[in-house]
Design an enzyme around this catalytic site. Structure first.
Site, short mmCIF file in Angstrom:
data_model
loop_
_atom_site.label_atom_id
_atom_site.label_comp_id
_atom_site.label_asym_id
_atom_site.label_seq_id
_atom_site.Cartn_x
_atom_site.Cartn_y
_atom_site.Cartn_z
N MET A 23 6.11 0.12 12.57
CA MET A 23 6.23 0.10 11.12
C MET A 23 6.21 -1.35 10.65
O MET A 23 7.01 -2.17 11.11
CB MET A 23 7.51 0.79 10.67
CG MET A 23 7.50 2.30 10.88
SD MET A 23 9.02 3.11 10.32
CE MET A 23 10.13 2.67 11.68
N ALA A 24 5.27 -1.66 9.75
CA ALA A 24 5.09 -3.03 9.29
C ALA A 24 6.36 -3.55 8.64
O ALA A 24 6.96 -2.90 7.78
CB ALA A 24 3.93 -3.09 8.30
N CYS A 109 -3.46 4.03 9.40
CA CYS A 109 -2.97 3.37 8.19
C CYS A 109 -3.66 3.95 6.95
O CYS A 109 -4.88 3.93 6.85
CB CYS A 109 -3.24 1.86 8.28
SG CYS A 109 -2.64 0.95 6.85
N LYS A 149 -3.06 6.01 17.78
CA LYS A 149 -2.31 6.78 16.79
C LYS A 149 -3.23 7.02 15.61
O LYS A 149 -3.93 6.11 15.16
CB LYS A 149 -1.06 6.01 16.36
CG LYS A 149 -0.13 6.81 15.45
CD LYS A 149 1.20 6.09 15.28
CE LYS A 149 2.19 6.93 14.47
NZ LYS A 149 1.87 6.96 13.04
N GLY A 212 5.78 12.88 12.45
CA GLY A 212 5.86 13.39 11.09
C GLY A 212 7.04 14.30 10.87
O GLY A 212 7.19 15.33 11.53
N GLY A 235 9.39 7.54 13.17
CA GLY A 235 9.22 6.41 12.27
C GLY A 235 10.31 6.35 11.22
O GLY A 235 11.41 5.85 11.46
N ARG A 236 10.02 6.90 10.03
CA ARG A 236 10.95 6.75 8.89
C ARG A 236 12.33 7.32 9.16
O ARG A 236 13.32 6.89 8.55
CB ARG A 236 10.34 7.41 7.65
CG ARG A 236 9.09 6.70 7.13
CD ARG A 236 8.43 7.49 6.02
NE ARG A 236 7.94 8.78 6.50
CZ ARG A 236 7.83 9.87 5.72
NH1 ARG A 236 8.18 9.82 4.45
NH2 ARG A 236 7.37 10.99 6.22
#
Length: 378
Positions: A23-24, A109, A149, A212, A235-236
Protein backbone atom coordinates in the site's frame (compact mmCIF):
# COMPACT_ATOMS: atom_id res chain seq x y z
CA UNK A 1 -11.48 -26.20 12.44
CA UNK A 2 -7.83 -25.24 11.93
CA UNK A 3 -6.36 -24.39 8.54
CA UNK A 4 -2.88 -25.84 8.41
CA UNK A 5 -2.01 -24.92 4.83
CA UNK A 6 1.26 -23.30 3.92
CA UNK A 7 2.00 -21.19 0.90
CA UNK A 8 5.00 -21.85 -1.30
CA UNK A 9 6.43 -18.86 -3.18
CA UNK A 10 9.32 -20.38 -5.05
CA UNK A 11 11.78 -21.55 -2.37
CA UNK A 12 10.00 -19.54 0.34
CA UNK A 13 7.49 -21.20 2.63
CA UNK A 14 4.89 -18.78 4.00
CA UNK A 15 3.07 -20.24 6.98
CA UNK A 16 0.42 -19.28 7.73
CA UNK A 17 -0.39 -18.22 4.14
CA UNK A 18 -0.89 -14.54 4.94
CA UNK A 19 0.55 -11.65 2.93
CA UNK A 20 0.60 -7.93 3.71
CA UNK A 21 -0.65 -6.10 0.62
CA UNK A 22 1.59 -3.38 -0.77
CA UNK A 23 0.00 0.00 0.00
CA UNK A 24 1.50 3.28 -1.18
CA UNK A 25 2.69 5.42 1.72
CA UNK A 26 1.73 2.73 4.23
CA UNK A 27 3.75 -0.49 3.94
CA UNK A 28 7.14 1.08 4.46
CA UNK A 29 9.77 -0.52 6.68
CA UNK A 30 8.33 0.78 10.00
CA UNK A 31 4.82 -0.52 9.33
CA UNK A 32 6.17 -3.86 8.12
CA UNK A 33 8.18 -4.08 11.35
CA UNK A 34 5.05 -3.60 13.47
CA UNK A 35 3.08 -6.20 11.50
CA UNK A 36 5.94 -8.73 11.72
CA UNK A 37 6.29 -8.17 15.47
CA UNK A 38 2.61 -8.91 16.05
CA UNK A 39 2.76 -12.00 13.83
CA UNK A 40 5.86 -13.36 15.50
CA UNK A 41 7.69 -13.08 12.19
CA UNK A 42 5.21 -15.32 10.38
CA UNK A 43 3.76 -14.32 7.01
CA UNK A 44 5.03 -12.36 4.02
CA UNK A 45 5.33 -8.57 4.14
CA UNK A 46 5.63 -6.75 0.83
CA UNK A 47 7.20 -3.34 0.25
CA UNK A 48 5.47 -0.28 -1.04
CA UNK A 49 5.09 -0.14 -4.82
CA UNK A 50 8.46 0.48 -6.48
CA UNK A 51 8.41 2.10 -9.91
CA UNK A 52 10.75 0.31 -12.30
CA UNK A 53 11.91 3.49 -14.04
CA UNK A 54 12.69 5.16 -10.71
CA UNK A 55 14.61 2.08 -9.57
CA UNK A 56 16.67 1.88 -12.75
CA UNK A 57 17.41 5.61 -12.48
CA UNK A 58 18.34 5.16 -8.79
CA UNK A 59 15.93 7.79 -7.53
CA UNK A 60 16.95 8.61 -3.94
CA UNK A 61 13.49 8.02 -2.41
CA UNK A 62 13.18 4.72 -4.25
CA UNK A 63 16.55 3.48 -3.08
CA UNK A 64 15.49 4.11 0.52
CA UNK A 65 12.23 2.23 -0.05
CA UNK A 66 14.03 -0.87 -1.32
CA UNK A 67 16.21 -1.10 1.77
CA UNK A 68 15.31 -3.98 4.09
CA UNK A 69 16.72 -4.57 7.54
CA UNK A 70 18.28 -7.85 8.57
CA UNK A 71 15.10 -9.15 10.20
CA UNK A 72 13.07 -9.16 6.96
CA UNK A 73 13.16 -12.63 5.42
CA UNK A 74 12.23 -13.05 2.68
CA UNK A 75 12.70 -9.53 1.36
CA UNK A 76 9.72 -8.84 -0.89
CA UNK A 77 9.54 -6.00 -3.43
CA UNK A 78 6.51 -4.99 -5.47
CA UNK A 79 7.36 -3.48 -8.86
CA UNK A 80 5.16 -1.34 -11.05
CA UNK A 81 6.13 -1.01 -14.70
CA UNK A 82 4.57 -0.55 -18.12
CA UNK A 83 7.52 -1.08 -20.44
CA UNK A 84 8.91 -4.61 -20.85
CA UNK A 85 12.48 -3.39 -21.37
CA UNK A 86 12.47 -1.20 -18.25
CA UNK A 87 10.84 -3.94 -16.19
CA UNK A 88 13.54 -6.34 -17.34
CA UNK A 89 16.29 -3.89 -16.37
CA UNK A 90 14.76 -3.33 -12.93
CA UNK A 91 14.45 -7.05 -12.25
CA UNK A 92 18.03 -7.75 -13.33
CA UNK A 93 19.21 -4.90 -11.09
CA UNK A 94 17.41 -6.48 -8.13
CA UNK A 95 19.08 -9.81 -8.84
CA UNK A 96 22.57 -8.48 -9.54
CA UNK A 97 22.60 -6.21 -6.49
CA UNK A 98 20.81 -8.70 -4.20
CA UNK A 99 18.05 -6.23 -3.34
CA UNK A 100 15.27 -8.75 -2.70
CA UNK A 101 14.31 -12.42 -2.47
CA UNK A 102 10.91 -12.13 -4.15
CA UNK A 103 9.42 -9.84 -6.80
CA UNK A 104 5.71 -9.05 -7.09
CA UNK A 105 4.34 -7.21 -10.16
CA UNK A 106 1.51 -4.69 -9.79
CA UNK A 107 -1.28 -4.89 -12.38
CA UNK A 108 -4.02 -3.79 -10.03
CA UNK A 109 -3.64 -0.04 -9.52
CA UNK A 110 -6.99 1.69 -10.36
CA UNK A 111 -5.80 5.29 -9.96
CA UNK A 112 -6.98 7.44 -12.91
CA UNK A 113 -3.59 9.06 -13.51
CA UNK A 114 -2.27 5.53 -14.16
CA UNK A 115 -5.17 3.93 -16.08
CA UNK A 116 -5.64 6.92 -18.40
CA UNK A 117 -2.22 6.07 -19.82
CA UNK A 118 -2.92 2.33 -20.00
CA UNK A 119 -1.06 1.30 -16.86
CA UNK A 120 -2.08 -0.51 -13.69
CA UNK A 121 -5.38 -2.37 -13.85
CA UNK A 122 -5.91 -1.23 -17.46
CA UNK A 123 -2.79 -3.00 -18.74
CA UNK A 124 -3.90 -6.69 -18.62
CA UNK A 125 -6.55 -5.89 -21.25
CA UNK A 126 -3.68 -5.79 -23.75
CA UNK A 127 -2.76 -9.45 -23.60
CA UNK A 128 0.43 -9.29 -25.67
CA UNK A 129 1.82 -6.40 -23.63
CA UNK A 130 1.08 -8.24 -20.40
CA UNK A 131 2.83 -11.33 -21.73
CA UNK A 132 5.87 -9.32 -22.81
CA UNK A 133 6.25 -7.72 -19.36
CA UNK A 134 5.87 -11.04 -17.56
CA UNK A 135 8.36 -12.73 -19.87
CA UNK A 136 10.99 -10.05 -19.30
CA UNK A 137 10.46 -10.17 -15.55
CA UNK A 138 10.60 -13.95 -15.19
CA UNK A 139 13.58 -14.25 -17.53
CA UNK A 140 15.49 -11.51 -15.73
CA UNK A 141 14.66 -12.84 -12.27
CA UNK A 142 16.46 -16.15 -12.72
CA UNK A 143 15.94 -18.12 -9.50
CA UNK A 144 13.95 -15.35 -7.78
CA UNK A 145 10.21 -16.09 -7.73
CA UNK A 146 7.99 -13.61 -9.59
CA UNK A 147 4.35 -13.18 -8.58
CA UNK A 148 1.67 -10.77 -9.76
CA UNK A 149 -1.31 -8.93 -8.27
CA UNK A 150 -4.26 -7.91 -10.40
CA UNK A 151 -7.96 -7.07 -10.42
CA UNK A 152 -10.85 -8.79 -12.19
CA UNK A 153 -10.61 -6.39 -15.08
CA UNK A 154 -11.50 -2.89 -16.18
CA UNK A 155 -15.25 -3.26 -15.59
CA UNK A 156 -17.87 -6.01 -15.74
CA UNK A 157 -17.90 -5.85 -19.54
CA UNK A 158 -14.11 -6.14 -19.82
CA UNK A 159 -12.95 -8.85 -17.44
CA UNK A 160 -9.35 -9.95 -17.90
CA UNK A 161 -8.41 -12.04 -14.90
CA UNK A 162 -8.88 -15.51 -16.39
CA UNK A 163 -6.89 -14.72 -19.54
CA UNK A 164 -4.24 -12.96 -17.47
CA UNK A 165 -4.02 -15.96 -15.16
CA UNK A 166 -3.36 -18.37 -18.03
CA UNK A 167 -0.75 -16.02 -19.52
CA UNK A 168 0.95 -15.81 -16.13
CA UNK A 169 1.15 -19.59 -15.85
CA UNK A 170 2.53 -19.89 -19.37
CA UNK A 171 5.22 -17.29 -18.65
CA UNK A 172 6.43 -18.88 -15.42
CA UNK A 173 4.84 -16.65 -12.77
CA UNK A 174 5.00 -18.37 -9.37
CA UNK A 175 1.70 -17.19 -7.85
CA UNK A 176 -1.16 -14.80 -8.52
CA UNK A 177 -3.08 -12.55 -6.14
CA UNK A 178 -6.54 -11.43 -7.24
CA UNK A 179 -8.40 -8.46 -5.78
CA UNK A 180 -12.04 -9.37 -6.34
CA UNK A 181 -13.00 -5.99 -7.76
CA UNK A 182 -12.77 -4.30 -11.14
CA UNK A 183 -10.96 -1.03 -11.72
CA UNK A 184 -14.38 0.63 -12.09
CA UNK A 185 -15.31 -0.46 -8.57
CA UNK A 186 -12.12 1.08 -7.18
CA UNK A 187 -12.62 0.24 -3.46
CA UNK A 188 -16.42 0.41 -3.42
CA UNK A 189 -19.04 -2.28 -3.28
CA UNK A 190 -18.32 -5.83 -2.22
CA UNK A 191 -15.34 -7.92 -3.33
CA UNK A 192 -16.30 -10.84 -5.58
CA UNK A 193 -14.88 -13.89 -3.84
CA UNK A 194 -16.45 -16.18 -6.46
CA UNK A 195 -14.01 -14.73 -9.00
CA UNK A 196 -11.16 -15.87 -6.76
CA UNK A 197 -12.61 -19.39 -6.80
CA UNK A 198 -12.94 -19.31 -10.60
CA UNK A 199 -9.34 -18.20 -11.00
CA UNK A 200 -8.16 -21.01 -8.73
CA UNK A 201 -10.03 -23.50 -10.92
CA UNK A 202 -8.52 -21.95 -14.06
CA UNK A 203 -4.89 -22.04 -12.90
CA UNK A 204 -4.50 -25.09 -10.65
CA UNK A 205 -0.78 -25.24 -11.45
CA UNK A 206 0.19 -22.32 -9.18
CA UNK A 207 -1.01 -20.77 -5.91
CA UNK A 208 -3.83 -18.23 -6.06
CA UNK A 209 -4.18 -15.69 -3.27
CA UNK A 210 -7.41 -13.87 -2.50
CA UNK A 211 -7.69 -10.17 -1.71
CA UNK A 212 -10.63 -7.95 -0.84
CA UNK A 213 -12.84 -7.35 2.21
CA UNK A 214 -10.69 -9.18 4.75
CA UNK A 215 -11.45 -7.14 7.86
CA UNK A 216 -10.82 -9.86 10.42
CA UNK A 217 -9.04 -13.17 10.84
CA UNK A 218 -12.40 -14.90 10.51
CA UNK A 219 -12.83 -13.29 7.09
CA UNK A 220 -9.47 -14.68 5.98
CA UNK A 221 -10.33 -18.21 7.09
CA UNK A 222 -13.75 -17.96 5.46
CA UNK A 223 -12.29 -16.74 2.18
CA UNK A 224 -9.96 -19.72 1.97
CA UNK A 225 -12.70 -22.18 2.80
CA UNK A 226 -15.22 -20.66 0.37
CA UNK A 227 -12.88 -20.10 -2.58
CA UNK A 228 -10.23 -22.81 -2.25
CA UNK A 229 -7.53 -20.15 -2.60
CA UNK A 230 -4.05 -20.90 -1.29
CA UNK A 231 -3.56 -17.78 0.81
CA UNK A 232 -4.85 -14.31 1.57
CA UNK A 233 -3.56 -10.81 0.94
CA UNK A 234 -4.60 -8.27 3.58
CA UNK A 235 -4.60 -4.57 2.85
CA UNK A 236 -7.01 -1.99 4.28
CA UNK A 237 -8.06 -4.31 7.10
CA UNK A 238 -4.77 -3.74 8.92
CA UNK A 239 -4.80 0.06 8.70
CA UNK A 240 -4.44 1.23 12.27
CA UNK A 241 -4.47 -2.42 13.33
CA UNK A 242 -1.06 -4.04 12.76
CA UNK A 243 -2.03 -6.54 15.48
CA UNK A 244 -4.42 -8.07 12.92
CA UNK A 245 -1.46 -10.20 11.82
CA UNK A 246 -1.30 -11.70 15.29
CA UNK A 247 -5.01 -12.50 14.98
CA UNK A 248 -4.39 -14.12 11.59
CA UNK A 249 -1.61 -16.34 12.90
CA UNK A 250 -3.77 -17.43 15.83
CA UNK A 251 -6.75 -18.17 13.59
CA UNK A 252 -4.74 -20.28 11.16
CA UNK A 253 -2.99 -22.12 13.96
CA UNK A 254 -6.20 -22.80 15.84
CA UNK A 255 -5.82 -20.80 19.02
CA UNK A 256 -6.47 -17.46 20.64
CA UNK A 257 -9.14 -14.78 20.36
CA UNK A 258 -8.98 -11.58 18.30
CA UNK A 259 -7.05 -8.74 19.92
CA UNK A 260 -9.25 -6.17 21.64
CA UNK A 261 -6.73 -3.57 22.87
CA UNK A 262 -7.66 -0.75 25.19
CA UNK A 263 -6.94 2.80 24.11
CA UNK A 264 -3.85 2.72 26.34
CA UNK A 265 -2.50 -0.25 24.38
CA UNK A 266 -3.42 1.37 21.06
CA UNK A 267 -1.68 4.59 22.13
CA UNK A 268 1.51 2.63 22.86
CA UNK A 269 1.45 1.14 19.36
CA UNK A 270 0.78 4.57 17.85
CA UNK A 271 3.79 6.03 19.62
CA UNK A 272 6.03 3.17 18.56
CA UNK A 273 4.84 3.53 14.98
CA UNK A 274 5.64 7.25 14.95
CA UNK A 275 8.99 6.61 16.64
CA UNK A 276 9.95 3.97 14.07
CA UNK A 277 9.04 6.35 11.26
CA UNK A 278 11.27 9.03 12.76
CA UNK A 279 14.18 6.61 13.03
CA UNK A 280 13.63 5.42 9.45
CA UNK A 281 13.44 8.97 8.07
CA UNK A 282 16.25 10.11 10.41
CA UNK A 283 14.08 13.02 11.56
CA UNK A 284 11.58 12.84 14.43
CA UNK A 285 9.40 15.65 13.09
CA UNK A 286 9.17 14.08 9.63
CA UNK A 287 8.29 10.76 11.22
CA UNK A 288 5.47 12.22 13.31
CA UNK A 289 4.18 14.19 10.34
CA UNK A 290 4.20 11.03 8.21
CA UNK A 291 2.33 9.24 10.98
CA UNK A 292 -0.55 11.74 10.93
CA UNK A 293 -2.36 9.80 8.19
CA UNK A 294 -2.64 6.82 10.56
CA UNK A 295 -4.31 8.66 13.47
CA UNK A 296 -7.91 8.27 12.32
CA UNK A 297 -7.43 4.55 11.64
CA UNK A 298 -5.89 3.82 15.04
CA UNK A 299 -8.48 5.83 16.97
CA UNK A 300 -11.58 4.73 15.04
CA UNK A 301 -14.52 4.25 17.40
CA UNK A 302 -12.79 5.53 20.55
CA UNK A 303 -14.29 8.45 22.45
CA UNK A 304 -11.63 11.09 21.94
CA UNK A 305 -13.32 14.34 20.99
CA UNK A 306 -13.01 16.37 17.83
CA UNK A 307 -10.52 18.89 19.21
CA UNK A 308 -8.01 16.28 20.36
CA UNK A 309 -8.42 14.40 17.07
CA UNK A 310 -7.62 17.58 15.17
CA UNK A 311 -4.57 18.24 17.33
CA UNK A 312 -3.31 14.66 16.93
CA UNK A 313 -3.57 15.13 13.16
CA UNK A 314 -1.26 18.17 13.21
CA UNK A 315 1.37 17.09 15.74
CA UNK A 316 5.03 17.31 14.80
CA UNK A 317 6.85 15.80 17.80
CA UNK A 318 6.64 12.75 20.02
CA UNK A 319 6.32 15.00 23.08
CA UNK A 320 3.22 16.61 21.57
CA UNK A 321 1.74 13.17 20.91
CA UNK A 322 2.46 12.08 24.47
CA UNK A 323 0.89 15.21 25.93
CA UNK A 324 -2.27 14.83 23.89
CA UNK A 325 -2.59 11.15 24.68
CA UNK A 326 -2.25 11.85 28.40
CA UNK A 327 -5.46 13.92 28.23
CA UNK A 328 -7.51 10.90 27.10
CA UNK A 329 -9.36 8.21 28.99
CA UNK A 330 -6.81 5.56 28.14
CA UNK A 331 -8.72 2.80 29.92
CA UNK A 332 -11.42 2.78 27.24
CA UNK A 333 -12.07 -0.74 25.94
CA UNK A 334 -11.93 -1.67 22.29
CA UNK A 335 -14.99 -0.03 20.66
CA UNK A 336 -17.88 -1.95 19.17
CA UNK A 337 -17.78 -1.84 15.38
CA UNK A 338 -14.13 -0.83 15.13
CA UNK A 339 -13.24 -4.08 13.36
CA UNK A 340 -15.22 -3.26 10.22
CA UNK A 341 -14.21 -1.62 6.94
CA UNK A 342 -11.57 1.08 7.04
CA UNK A 343 -9.57 3.03 4.51
CA UNK A 344 -10.91 4.00 1.11
CA UNK A 345 -14.38 2.66 0.37
CA UNK A 346 -15.37 4.85 -2.59
CA UNK A 347 -16.25 3.49 -6.00
CA UNK A 348 -15.97 4.91 -9.50
CA UNK A 349 -18.34 4.22 -12.36
CA UNK A 350 -15.97 4.94 -15.21
CA UNK A 351 -12.33 4.09 -15.77
CA UNK A 352 -10.32 6.70 -17.63
CA UNK A 353 -8.44 4.97 -20.47
CA UNK A 354 -6.39 5.96 -23.52
CA UNK A 355 -8.40 6.62 -26.68
CA UNK A 356 -9.29 3.37 -28.41
CA UNK A 357 -7.85 1.22 -25.61
CA UNK A 358 -10.78 -1.18 -25.65
CA UNK A 359 -10.92 -1.63 -29.42
CA UNK A 360 -8.77 -4.76 -29.61
CA UNK A 361 -7.34 -6.71 -26.67
CA UNK A 362 -4.85 -8.49 -28.94
CA UNK A 363 -3.29 -5.54 -30.74
CA UNK A 364 0.44 -4.98 -30.24
CA UNK A 365 0.11 -2.14 -27.77
CA UNK A 366 2.64 -0.07 -25.92
CA UNK A 367 2.07 2.25 -23.01
CA UNK A 368 3.29 5.82 -22.85
CA UNK A 369 6.16 6.25 -20.43
CA UNK A 370 4.04 8.85 -18.62
CA UNK A 371 1.93 5.98 -17.29
CA UNK A 372 4.84 5.04 -15.09
CA UNK A 373 5.15 7.33 -12.12
CA UNK A 374 8.61 8.81 -11.78
CA UNK A 375 8.78 8.12 -8.06
CA UNK A 376 7.93 5.11 -5.95
CA UNK A 377 5.46 4.70 -3.15
CA UNK A 378 2.57 6.33 -5.02
Amino acid sequence: MTLTQQLQIGPHTVQPPVVLAPMAGITNAPFRTLCREFSGGKGLFVSEMITTRALVERDAKTMRLVHFDGTEKPRSIQLYGVDPVTVGKAVRMIVEEDLADHIDLNFGCPVPKVTRKGGGSALPFKRHLLRAILREAVTGAGDLPVTMKMRKGIDDDHLTYLDAGRIAVEEGVTAIALHGRTAAQHYGGTADWEAIARLKEAVPEIPVLGNGDIWSADDAVRMMRETGCDGVVVGRGCLGRPWLFGDLVAAFEGGGSPARPTLREVAAVMRRHAELLGEWLEDEARGVIDFRKHVAWYTKGFSIGSEVRKKLAITSSLDEMDALMSELDLDQPWPMGADGPRGRTSGRNRVVLPDGWLNDPYEQASVDVDAELDTSGG
